[in-house]
Motif scaffolding. Structure first.
Motif, PDB file in Angstrom:
ATOM      1  N   THR A 191       2.403  16.707  -1.536  1.00 44.35           N
ATOM      2  CA  THR A 191       2.490  15.492  -0.738  1.00 44.35           C
ATOM      3  C   THR A 191       1.105  14.913  -0.477  1.00 44.35           C
ATOM      4  N   ASN A 192       1.099  13.591  -0.323  1.00 46.61           N
ATOM      5  CA  ASN A 192      -0.144  12.886  -0.062  1.00 46.61           C
ATOM      6  C   ASN A 192       0.154  11.749   0.911  1.00 46.61           C
ATOM      7  N   TYR A 193      -0.755  11.530   1.843  1.00 45.67           N
ATOM      8  CA  TYR A 193      -0.543  10.505   2.865  1.00 45.67           C
ATOM      9  C   TYR A 193      -1.756   9.609   2.990  1.00 45.67           C
ATOM     10  N   ALA A 194      -1.485   8.351   3.298  1.00 48.62           N
ATOM     11  CA  ALA A 194      -2.572   7.449   3.637  1.00 48.62           C
ATOM     12  C   ALA A 194      -3.236   7.950   4.916  1.00 48.62           C
ATOM     13  N   GLY A 195      -4.532   7.754   5.003  1.00 51.23           N
ATOM     14  CA  GLY A 195      -5.258   8.242   6.160  1.00 51.23           C
ATOM     15  C   GLY A 195      -4.735   7.696   7.480  1.00 51.23           C
ATOM     16  N   SER A 196      -4.233   6.469   7.432  1.00 49.09           N
ATOM     17  CA  SER A 196      -3.768   5.823   8.656  1.00 49.09           C
ATOM     18  C   SER A 196      -2.473   6.417   9.206  1.00 49.09           C
ATOM     19  N   VAL A 197      -1.747   7.187   8.389  1.00 46.89           N
ATOM     20  CA  VAL A 197      -0.474   7.743   8.837  1.00 46.89           C
ATOM     21  C   VAL A 197      -0.456   9.260   8.834  1.00 46.89           C
ATOM     22  N   ARG A 198      -1.502   9.866   8.307  1.00 49.85           N
ATOM     23  CA  ARG A 198      -1.524  11.332   8.194  1.00 49.85           C
ATOM     24  C   ARG A 198      -1.392  11.958   9.574  1.00 49.85           C
ATOM     25  N   GLY A 199      -0.495  12.934   9.670  1.00 46.29           N
ATOM     26  CA  GLY A 199      -0.242  13.588  10.947  1.00 46.29           C
ATOM     27  C   GLY A 199       0.858  12.937  11.761  1.00 46.29           C
ATOM     28  N   ARG A 200       1.254  11.716  11.371  1.00 44.68           N
ATOM     29  CA  ARG A 200       2.319  11.012  12.088  1.00 44.68           C
ATOM     30  C   ARG A 200       3.569  10.833  11.238  1.00 44.68           C
ATOM     31  N   PHE A 201       3.395  10.670   9.925  1.00 51.49           N
ATOM     32  CA  PHE A 201       4.525  10.430   9.022  1.00 51.49           C
ATOM     33  C   PHE A 201       4.740  11.663   8.148  1.00 51.49           C
ATOM     34  N   THR A 202       6.003  11.879   7.779  1.00 49.34           N
ATOM     35  CA  THR A 202       6.349  12.988   6.898  1.00 49.34           C
ATOM     36  C   THR A 202       7.363  12.515   5.865  1.00 49.34           C
ATOM     37  N   ILE A 203       7.044  12.743   4.597  1.00 49.92           N
ATOM     38  CA  ILE A 203       7.974  12.426   3.518  1.00 49.92           C
ATOM     39  C   ILE A 203       8.750  13.681   3.162  1.00 49.92           C
ATOM     40  N   SER A 204      10.032  13.514   2.886  1.00 52.87           N
ATOM     41  CA  SER A 204      10.852  14.646   2.469  1.00 52.87           C
ATOM     42  C   SER A 204      11.955  14.133   1.554  1.00 52.87           C
ATOM     43  N   ARG A 205      12.651  15.052   0.909  1.00 49.84           N
ATOM     44  CA  ARG A 205      13.718  14.672  -0.001  1.00 49.84           C
ATOM     45  C   ARG A 205      14.840  15.690   0.077  1.00 49.84           C
ATOM     46  N   ASP A 206      16.048  15.215  -0.178  1.00 49.77           N
ATOM     47  CA  ASP A 206      17.231  16.057  -0.259  1.00 49.77           C
ATOM     48  C   ASP A 206      17.888  15.748  -1.588  1.00 49.77           C
ATOM     49  N   ASN A 207      17.649  16.579  -2.576  1.00 52.08           N
ATOM     50  CA  ASN A 207      18.174  16.317  -3.916  1.00 52.08           C
ATOM     51  C   ASN A 207      19.704  16.348  -3.940  1.00 52.08           C
TER      52      ASN A 207
ATOM     53  N   GLU B 262       0.825  -1.197   0.000  1.00 53.30           N
ATOM     54  CA  GLU B 262       0.000   0.000   0.000  1.00 53.30           C
ATOM     55  C   GLU B 262       0.862   1.251   0.000  1.00 53.30           C
ATOM     56  N   LEU B 263       0.312   2.305  -0.570  1.00 52.85           N
ATOM     57  CA  LEU B 263       0.990   3.585  -0.592  1.00 52.85           C
ATOM     58  C   LEU B 263       0.870   4.237   0.777  1.00 52.85           C
TER      59      LEU B 263
END
Length: 114
Positions: free
Chosen positions: A56-72, A46-47
């Protein structure tokens, strides 16, 4: 061909935090899409979180707890996971590509248990 290698998984107690990293063998600056997926035993992959062109988009089960980020500059994508729950236990995979889902990593195990 770009290889993605995840790291940072492990065993953590409920309520704890982990930061997953996904290091690319080449540049990801042209990756419009980066994401984290997970697959628990007996379940479909699952995404969890995605970043498409800065949106950014988050699964409902993780929204508010997980954060995606990137360092190019480091060719690395991260997933900060806070307030972990036993149901977050899974193998976590990163994915990235110029236009959408593309390259996969080999996965890193996250186990949330007391």
């Amino acid at each position: 061909q770009v290889q993605l290698v995840e790291s940072g998984g492990g065993l953590v107690q409920p309520g704890g935090s982990l930061r997953l990293s996904c290091a690319a063998s080449g540049t990801i600056i042209n990756f419009n899409y980066v994401a984290w997926y997970r697959q628990a035993p007996g379940k479909q992959r699952e995404l969890v979180a995605s970043d498409r062109g800065g949106n950014t988009n988050y699964a409902g089960s993780v929204r508010g707890r997980f954060t995606i980020s990137r360092d190019n500059a480091k060719n690395t994508v991260y997933l900060q996971m806070n307030s972990l729950k036993p149901e977050d236990t899974a193998v976590y995979y990163c994915n990235g590509g110029p236009w959408g889902p593309g390259y996969w990593g080999q996965g890193t195990q996250v186990t949330v248990s007391s």
